[in-house]
Design an enzyme around this catalytic site. Structure first.
Site, short mmCIF file in Angstrom:
data_model
loop_
_atom_site.label_atom_id
_atom_site.label_comp_id
_atom_site.label_asym_id
_atom_site.label_seq_id
_atom_site.Cartn_x
_atom_site.Cartn_y
_atom_site.Cartn_z
CG ASP A 1 32.23 -35.14 12.73
OD1 ASP A 1 33.11 -34.49 13.54
OD2 ASP A 1 31.29 -34.64 12.08
CG ASP B 1 31.03 -36.54 16.30
OD1 ASP B 1 30.07 -36.17 16.90
OD2 ASP B 1 32.16 -36.06 16.10
CD GLU C 1 34.81 -27.58 17.43
OE1 GLU C 1 33.87 -28.46 17.50
OE2 GLU C 1 35.53 -27.35 16.93
#
Ligand code: KIV
Length: 267
Positions: free
Chosen positions: A47, A86, A184
């Site tokens: 995304d 995503d 992340e």
């Protein structure tokens, strides 16, 4: 170029063999074809298409319609890669049924798996999607869809509580059947601890070198992103500079009457 399809099981086998691997984002057929030629095993239709390709400030405005559009393009360019789509913000938040319906749309657009951000309540949603036969990739840490809750793009998992929560979420997502986890924006020792704690492969971005794999946004990897690069990214080419130089050279040749010449004309 390989013609053997990469599967979710191949990523697991790479972890078992301690063979680090990469995943790269793609949003269109051109980049997908190039990544396929490079035999990148996994491609993420992220995304991040929102900020990198569509010009939004964040990933939050990205819609399912946009994701499906880009997923279809990537699927046409990379027939043998493991393709992960995503689930954009809002596409799995309203109900489990809504999440399953949207995951189905991504699979019908050519994706082999879907990625959802977050732990906690997302674990149940992930479990239901897995039950429906759709592989799920988890995503923990600095999950960009929660940018407003975090108060900005800040590294997550620095406090003991956050660290424990991320470790618990990782185990819970594995328990729900997730086949891999993106980590992340977390400290490298936490990413290493998660990687040890789960048997599914972890894929890091801004999570240090101890994950089983690493993911980069294609435009960062290729040097197309303008402006400052995130600390965790490395440009392996300077395609952006080459695009600017090529466009300038084209304009100069046209202005000087050097292009098109006889060779590039029909007779
Ligand atoms: O959307 C995306 O590109 C991502 C990666 C940064 C993991 O989620």
């Amino acid at each position: 170029m390989t013609t053997v399809p990469v599967t979710i099981h191949d990523l697991r086998a790479r972890k078992e063999r301690r063979e680090r691997f990469v995943m790269v984002t793609a949003y269109d057929v051109a980049i997908a074809r190039l990544l396929a030629a490079a035999e990148v095993p996994a491609i993420l239709v992220g995304d991040s298409v929102g900020n990198n390709h569509l010009g939004y400030d964040t990933t939050l405005p990205v819609t399912m319609e946009e994701m499906v559009h880009h997923a279809r393009a990537v699927a046409r360019g990379a027939p043998y890669q493991l393709l992960v789509g995503d689930m954009p913000f809002g596409s799995y938040h309203r109900s489990v049924d809504q999440a399953v319906a949207n995951a189905v749309d991504l699979v019908q657009a050519g994706m082999h798996a879907v990625k959802l951000e977050g732990g906690g309540w997302v674990v149940d949603v992930a479990a239901r999607i897995v039950e429906c036969g759709i592989p799920v990739m988890g995503h923990l840490g600095l999950t960009p869809q929660s940018v407003h809750a975090f108060g900005g793009f800040r590294v997550q998992g620095r406090s003991a509580n956050d660290r424990e929560r991320i470790l618990d979420d990782a185990r819970a997502l594995q328990g729900a059947g997730a086949f891999s986890l993106v980590l992340e924006g977390v400290p490298r020792d936490l990413a290493a601890a998660v990687t040890r704690a789960v048997s599914i492969p972890t894929i890091g971005i801004g999570a240090g070198p101890d994950c089983d794999g690493q993911v980069l946004v294609a435009y960062d990897l290729l040097g197309i992103t303008r402006g400052p690069m995130p600390k965790f990214a490395r440009a392996y080419a300077q395609i952006g500079d080459q695009v600017i130089a090529a466009a300038c050279a084209f304009a100069e040749d046209v202005a000087a009457g050097r292009f098109p010449d006889d060779e590039h004309s029909y007779h």
